[in-house]
Design a protein around this motif. Structure first.
Motif, PDB file in Angstrom:
ATOM      1  N   LEU A 229     -16.879 -21.283  23.388  1.00 16.07           N
ATOM      2  CA  LEU A 229     -16.191 -20.673  22.395  1.00 16.07           C
ATOM      3  C   LEU A 229     -14.969 -21.009  22.218  1.00 16.07           C
ATOM      4  N   LEU A 230     -14.014 -20.775  23.070  1.00 17.20           N
ATOM      5  CA  LEU A 230     -12.838 -21.143  23.167  1.00 17.20           C
ATOM      6  C   LEU A 230     -12.175 -22.389  22.627  1.00 17.20           C
ATOM      7  N   GLY A 231     -13.027 -23.562  23.000  1.00 12.48           N
ATOM      8  CA  GLY A 231     -12.640 -24.903  22.608  1.00 12.48           C
ATOM      9  C   GLY A 231     -13.090 -25.055  21.188  1.00 12.48           C
ATOM     10  N   THR A 232     -13.829 -24.214  20.525  1.00 10.18           N
ATOM     11  CA  THR A 232     -13.847 -24.259  18.942  1.00 10.18           C
ATOM     12  C   THR A 232     -12.967 -23.078  18.382  1.00 10.18           C
ATOM     13  N   ARG A 233     -12.163 -22.219  19.118  1.00 10.90           N
ATOM     14  CA  ARG A 233     -11.445 -21.299  18.545  1.00 10.90           C
ATOM     15  C   ARG A 233     -12.264 -19.948  17.984  1.00 10.90           C
ATOM     16  N   GLN A 234     -13.515 -19.977  18.547  1.00 15.57           N
ATOM     17  CA  GLN A 234     -14.455 -18.727  18.204  1.00 15.57           C
ATOM     18  C   GLN A 234     -13.856 -17.196  19.136  1.00 15.57           C
ATOM     19  N   THR A 235     -12.783 -16.898  18.671  1.00 18.26           N
ATOM     20  CA  THR A 235     -12.201 -15.950  19.677  1.00 18.26           C
ATOM     21  C   THR A 235     -12.837 -14.626  19.605  1.00 18.26           C
ATOM     22  N   ARG A 236     -13.315 -14.418  18.463  1.00 17.50           N
ATOM     23  CA  ARG A 236     -14.115 -13.136  18.221  1.00 17.50           C
ATOM     24  C   ARG A 236     -15.307 -13.093  19.155  1.00 17.50           C
ATOM     25  N   ALA A 237     -16.055 -14.028  18.939  1.00 20.05           N
ATOM     26  CA  ALA A 237     -17.243 -13.943  19.724  1.00 20.05           C
ATOM     27  C   ALA A 237     -16.925 -13.996  21.184  1.00 20.05           C
ATOM     28  N   TYR A 238     -15.932 -14.790  21.700  1.00 19.33           N
ATOM     29  CA  TYR A 238     -15.433 -14.826  23.051  1.00 19.33           C
ATOM     30  C   TYR A 238     -15.015 -13.278  23.504  1.00 19.33           C
ATOM     31  N   ALA A 239     -14.287 -12.517  22.759  1.00 12.62           N
ATOM     32  CA  ALA A 239     -13.830 -11.314  23.022  1.00 12.62           C
ATOM     33  C   ALA A 239     -14.970 -10.375  23.427  1.00 12.62           C
ATOM     34  N   TRP A 240     -16.043 -10.341  22.421  1.00 16.05           N
ATOM     35  CA  TRP A 240     -17.125  -9.685  22.585  1.00 16.05           C
ATOM     36  C   TRP A 240     -17.917  -9.987  23.933  1.00 16.05           C
ATOM     37  N   PHE A 241     -17.967 -11.346  24.143  1.00 18.18           N
ATOM     38  CA  PHE A 241     -18.459 -11.592  25.427  1.00 18.18           C
ATOM     39  C   PHE A 241     -17.777 -11.055  26.626  1.00 18.18           C
ATOM     40  N   ASP A 242     -16.427 -11.244  26.437  1.00 19.73           N
ATOM     41  CA  ASP A 242     -15.825 -10.893  27.805  1.00 19.73           C
ATOM     42  C   ASP A 242     -15.731  -9.458  28.138  1.00 19.73           C
ATOM     43  N   ILE A 243     -15.529  -8.629  26.986  1.00 17.63           N
ATOM     44  CA  ILE A 243     -15.782  -7.181  26.970  1.00 17.63           C
ATOM     45  C   ILE A 243     -16.954  -6.738  27.627  1.00 17.63           C
ATOM     46  N   LEU A 244     -18.133  -7.327  27.052  1.00 15.49           N
ATOM     47  CA  LEU A 244     -19.291  -7.079  27.412  1.00 15.49           C
ATOM     48  C   LEU A 244     -19.609  -7.159  29.039  1.00 15.49           C
ATOM     49  N   SER A 245     -19.066  -8.209  29.209  1.00 19.87           N
ATOM     50  CA  SER A 245     -19.269  -8.636  30.706  1.00 19.87           C
ATOM     51  C   SER A 245     -18.545  -7.816  31.609  1.00 19.87           C
ATOM     52  N   SER A 246     -17.255  -7.442  31.337  1.00 16.60           N
ATOM     53  CA  SER A 246     -16.323  -6.505  32.080  1.00 16.60           C
ATOM     54  C   SER A 246     -16.823  -5.164  32.202  1.00 16.60           C
TER      55      SER A 246
END
Length: 279
Positions: free
Chosen positions: A90-107
């Motif tokens: 995700l971050l390697g292709t700058r898909q920051t919105r998807a990464y943010a949701w992934f990180d928030i959900l995991s937390s």
């Protein structure tokens, strides 16, 4: 340890470069290299924790259960490696919105499980198992986001897990390591090394938190000043050398092979001094 200290973030840089070049093989090898390092290091640390953790905690804390709990928590490193694949994709292709949701959900999952263990009165064992359950669920969540990324833009889609697994035996790990990794490692060790004293001397943590260590122990004051004073001085020298090597903000990362011998010697000296002063 390797994952937490910057391996994933160094891999993000390498993967992003490969995606930019349209080099599919490099993308696969970068992912496989990170997975290889993560699995090997996690398996080694977990094995050592189960073998020696109880004995160490029994010696320093008179409680072998502390070592057992620490060893169980080390298992979470295996799930962290799986999570790292999605972070890189995700971050390697700058898909920051998807990464943010992934990180928030995991937390949120971690928060809910740990809170339930505490409120339910399960104590330390409950919290430990809550963390393990969280890492397992986080691994499953990461695989879902990875699959979603594969269904997105074909140019940004990460390689299949089958491709990564097939490349695992022959994957080279050296290209992952560069200046960005060393800087991340430096920052991580700057946080980790000062904790060594508290681990070796159980009562030191309480003294540090209350400030009594400074009031009652002159030796502690001297050690603290030596540790941070010399460490910060050497870090300043290291940072001052970076522009001389051509490192610029926004510029490409620099491989370990291209790093000057002077920077390597200064970095090793700084790390050795920090550890020596801490001990």
């Amino acid at each position: 340890f390797m994952v937490a200290m910057g391996m994933v973030w160094a891999t993000v840089s390498r993967y992003s470069e490969a995606v930019g070049r349209g080099d599919r093989a490099a993308c696969v090898n970068t992912m496989a290299g990170m997975l290889k390092i993560g699995l090997v290091s996690s398996a080694f640390v977990t094995t050592m924790a189960f073998l020696f953790g109880p004995a160490i905690s029994g010696h320093y804390y008179a409680d072998r259960d502390v070592g057992h709990f620490a060893a169980l928590l080390c298992i979470s490193g295996l799930f962290e490696v799986v999570r790292g694949l999605t972070v890189v994709a995700l971050l390697g292709t700058r898909q920051t919105r998807a990464y943010a949701w992934f990180d928030i959900l995991s937390s949120l999952v971690r928060l809910g499980l740990v809170y339930a263990a505490l409120v339910g009165g399960y104590g330390v064992p409950g919290v430990v198992w809550a963390y393990l359950a969280h890492m397992a669920l986080a691994g499953a969540i990461s695989m879902w986001f990875y699959a979603q990324a594969r269904r997105g833009d074909p140019k940004l889609a990460p390689p299949s897990l089958g491709e990564v697994a097939a490349a695992l035996p022959s994957a080279k790990v050296k290209p992952i390591f560069g200046l960005s990794y060393l800087m991340a490692l430096n920052k991580g060790l700057g946080t980790l090394v000062p904790l060594v004293g508290g681990l070796l001397i159980p009562g030191l943590a309480a003294l540090q938190s209350t400030g009594e260590a400074f009031k009652a122990n002159a030796a502690y004051q001297i050690a603290y000043v030596l540790q941070w004073g010399l460490g910060l001085a050497m870090t300043g020298v290291t940072q001052a050398l970076l522009p001389a090597l051509g490192l610029k903000i926004g510029g490409p990362d620099m491989s370990v092979d291209k790093l000057g011998g002077l920077l390597k010697r200064v970095s090793l000296t700084a790390g050795s001094l920090m550890i020596a002063m801490t001990l």
